[in-house]
Design a protein around this motif. Structure first.
Motif, PDB file in Angstrom:
ATOM      1  N   ALA A 226       0.843  -1.188   0.000  1.00 51.95           N
ATOM      2  CA  ALA A 226       0.000   0.000   0.000  1.00 51.95           C
ATOM      3  C   ALA A 226       0.882   1.243   0.000  1.00 51.95           C
ATOM      4  O   ALA A 226       2.082   1.178   0.272  1.00 51.95           O
ATOM      5  CB  ALA A 226      -0.931   0.000   1.214  1.00 51.95           C
ATOM      6  N   PHE A 227       0.277   2.398  -0.292  1.00 49.26           N
ATOM      7  CA  PHE A 227       1.017   3.658  -0.346  1.00 49.26           C
ATOM      8  C   PHE A 227       0.018   4.802  -0.382  1.00 49.26           C
ATOM      9  O   PHE A 227      -1.189   4.593  -0.544  1.00 49.26           O
ATOM     10  CB  PHE A 227       1.949   3.695  -1.570  1.00 49.26           C
ATOM     11  N   GLY A 228       0.542   6.021  -0.221  1.00 48.67           N
ATOM     12  CA  GLY A 228      -0.338   7.181  -0.143  1.00 48.67           C
ATOM     13  C   GLY A 228      -0.884   7.638  -1.480  1.00 48.67           C
ATOM     14  O   GLY A 228      -2.058   7.996  -1.596  1.00 48.67           O
ATOM     15  N   HIS A 229      -0.028   7.653  -2.500  1.00 46.82           N
ATOM     16  CA  HIS A 229      -0.451   8.085  -3.825  1.00 46.82           C
ATOM     17  C   HIS A 229       0.534   7.537  -4.856  1.00 46.82           C
ATOM     18  O   HIS A 229       1.549   6.933  -4.492  1.00 46.82           O
ATOM     19  CB  HIS A 229      -0.559   9.611  -3.910  1.00 46.82           C
ATOM     20  N   VAL A 230       0.236   7.749  -6.121  1.00 44.96           N
ATOM     21  CA  VAL A 230       1.054   7.182  -7.188  1.00 44.96           C
ATOM     22  C   VAL A 230       2.212   8.126  -7.485  1.00 44.96           C
ATOM     23  O   VAL A 230       2.034   9.192  -8.086  1.00 44.96           O
ATOM     24  CB  VAL A 230       0.212   6.922  -8.453  1.00 44.96           C
ATOM     25  N   GLU A 231       3.398   7.735  -7.026  1.00 44.02           N
ATOM     26  CA  GLU A 231       4.612   8.527  -7.185  1.00 44.02           C
ATOM     27  C   GLU A 231       5.776   7.556  -6.993  1.00 44.02           C
ATOM     28  O   GLU A 231       5.651   6.580  -6.245  1.00 44.02           O
ATOM     29  CB  GLU A 231       4.633   9.646  -6.145  1.00 44.02           C
ATOM     30  N   SER A 232       6.908   7.807  -7.623  1.00 38.77           N
ATOM     31  CA  SER A 232       7.956   6.793  -7.659  1.00 38.77           C
ATOM     32  C   SER A 232       8.455   6.382  -6.278  1.00 38.77           C
ATOM     33  O   SER A 232       8.713   5.194  -6.030  1.00 38.77           O
ATOM     34  CB  SER A 232       9.129   7.254  -8.532  1.00 38.77           C
ATOM     35  N   ASP A 233       8.620   7.342  -5.353  1.00 39.95           N
ATOM     36  CA  ASP A 233       9.130   6.946  -4.039  1.00 39.95           C
ATOM     37  C   ASP A 233       8.076   6.218  -3.211  1.00 39.95           C
ATOM     38  O   ASP A 233       8.398   5.493  -2.272  1.00 39.95           O
ATOM     39  CB  ASP A 233       9.714   8.138  -3.281  1.00 39.95           C
ATOM     40  N   GLU A 234       6.809   6.400  -3.575  1.00 41.28           N
ATOM     41  CA  GLU A 234       5.724   5.725  -2.861  1.00 41.28           C
ATOM     42  C   GLU A 234       5.468   4.328  -3.407  1.00 41.28           C
ATOM     43  O   GLU A 234       5.164   3.404  -2.653  1.00 41.28           O
ATOM     44  CB  GLU A 234       4.440   6.555  -2.981  1.00 41.28           C
ATOM     45  N   CYS A 235       5.563   4.166  -4.741  1.00 46.90           N
ATOM     46  CA  CYS A 235       5.158   2.872  -5.311  1.00 46.90           C
ATOM     47  C   CYS A 235       6.019   2.432  -6.495  1.00 46.90           C
ATOM     48  O   CYS A 235       5.637   1.518  -7.224  1.00 46.90           O
ATOM     49  CB  CYS A 235       3.690   2.919  -5.744  1.00 46.90           C
ATOM     50  N   GLY A 236       7.206   3.027  -6.658  1.00 41.20           N
ATOM     51  CA  GLY A 236       8.030   2.713  -7.821  1.00 41.20           C
ATOM     52  C   GLY A 236       8.413   1.251  -7.932  1.00 41.20           C
ATOM     53  O   GLY A 236       8.535   0.711  -9.033  1.00 41.20           O
ATOM     54  N   SER A 237       8.597   0.569  -6.802  1.00 43.68           N
ATOM     55  CA  SER A 237       9.036  -0.828  -6.832  1.00 43.68           C
ATOM     56  C   SER A 237       7.903  -1.810  -6.554  1.00 43.68           C
ATOM     57  O   SER A 237       8.153  -2.975  -6.254  1.00 43.68           O
ATOM     58  CB  SER A 237      10.175  -1.060  -5.832  1.00 43.68           C
ATOM     59  N   MET A 238       6.643  -1.364  -6.699  1.00 43.33           N
ATOM     60  CA  MET A 238       5.532  -2.239  -6.291  1.00 43.33           C
ATOM     61  C   MET A 238       5.535  -3.567  -7.049  1.00 43.33           C
ATOM     62  O   MET A 238       5.246  -4.620  -6.461  1.00 43.33           O
ATOM     63  CB  MET A 238       4.183  -1.540  -6.459  1.00 43.33           C
ATOM     64  N   ASN A 239       5.859  -3.562  -8.343  1.00 37.41           N
ATOM     65  CA  ASN A 239       5.846  -4.826  -9.082  1.00 37.41           C
ATOM     66  C   ASN A 239       7.000  -5.738  -8.681  1.00 37.41           C
ATOM     67  O   ASN A 239       6.887  -6.968  -8.772  1.00 37.41           O
ATOM     68  CB  ASN A 239       5.848  -4.552 -10.583  1.00 37.41           C
TER      69      ASN A 239
END
Length: 241
Positions: free
Chosen positions: A71-84
């Motif tokens: 999970a994360f706050g919003h779509v931005e590289s430091d928040e979700c860049g490595s999600m996959n």
């Protein structure tokens, strides 16, 4: 760089990497939070290049393959860049985000279908419960949200209260002044009339720990800190208006 691990509330761990090259000499920390429960949840993934560091830090607490939620706050590289990368390392994990964020971005970006959440919906992790709260454009991005862990009174704030430096994992010091200093430097918030209203809504929560994406987390009266941040932004918005 190294990623430090500290427990900031019962079963909630801060994973922190200091990057001195950003706004030197103070630098900036990039923090992720692992909620250790029957179904472990990682809040913030870090950018792709930090995945080896952060995954090693998670592995000190529980096997990465046992992760169930990202999970994360919003779509931005430091928040979700490595999600996959996390989804690949944890085959049973899913991304959980607000329904709007899933519709506009994550249904396409995620390698596995995400779990959309309604405003106020609770995800039972087994021993921990996280409530999803939509905060559109606060501090920025249409799909912005926060998570509130009910058993510990921990608000996973995303970019709210962001401040510079490599301070302690947990502080009782003022975090509003440093946050407004960083606001002056980077102008990262959407200054609009809904911002103080949203913060006032969050201040209604019984919050004793504020888990920050950038900077030291806070322990103490979270309600007062959120009200003070709302007042500071309200004054700044009115001054601009």
């Amino acid at each position: 760089m190294e990623t430090k691990v500290d427990e900031i509330a019962e079963g909630i761990y801060r994973l922190s990497t200091w990057v001195p090259e950003i706004a030197p000499p103070a630098g900036l920390t990039f923090n992720q939070f692992l909620i250790h429960a029957e179904e472990p949840l990682l809040f913030h993934t870090g950018p792709r290049a930090m995945f080896p560091l952060v995954s090693d830090a998670v592995g000190r607490i529980c096997p990465v393959a046992e992760l169930r939620w990202v999970a994360f706050g919003h779509v931005e590289s430091d928040e979700c860049g490595s999600m996959n990368q996390w989804l690949a390392a944890a085959p049973d994990a899913k991304v959980a985000h607000g329904a709007l964020g899933c519709e506009v971005s994550l249904n396409d970006l995620c390698d596995r279908p995400p779990r959309p959440m309604a405003d106020g919906e609770v995800l039972d992790l087994g021993g921990k419960r996280v409530r999803h709260l939509d905060t559109p454009h606060v501090p920025h991005n249409w799909e912005a949200r926060v998570l509130y862990e009910e058993s510990t009174g921990t608000l996973l704030c995303g970019d709210l209260f962001s401040h510079l430096g490599d301070g302690p994992a947990l502080t009782t010091d003022d975090i509003v002044g440093p946050a407004m200093h960083m606001e002056t430097m980077f102008r990262y918030s959407s200054l609009g009339p809904d911002l103080p209203v949203t913060l006032a809504r969050l201040a209604e929560l019984d919050t004793s720990t504020l888990a920050l994406m950038h900077g030291s987390s806070f322990t103490g009266n979270g309600r007062n800190a959120l009200r003070e941040l709302a007042d500071a932004y309200d004054a700044r918005f009115l001054a601009h208006a």
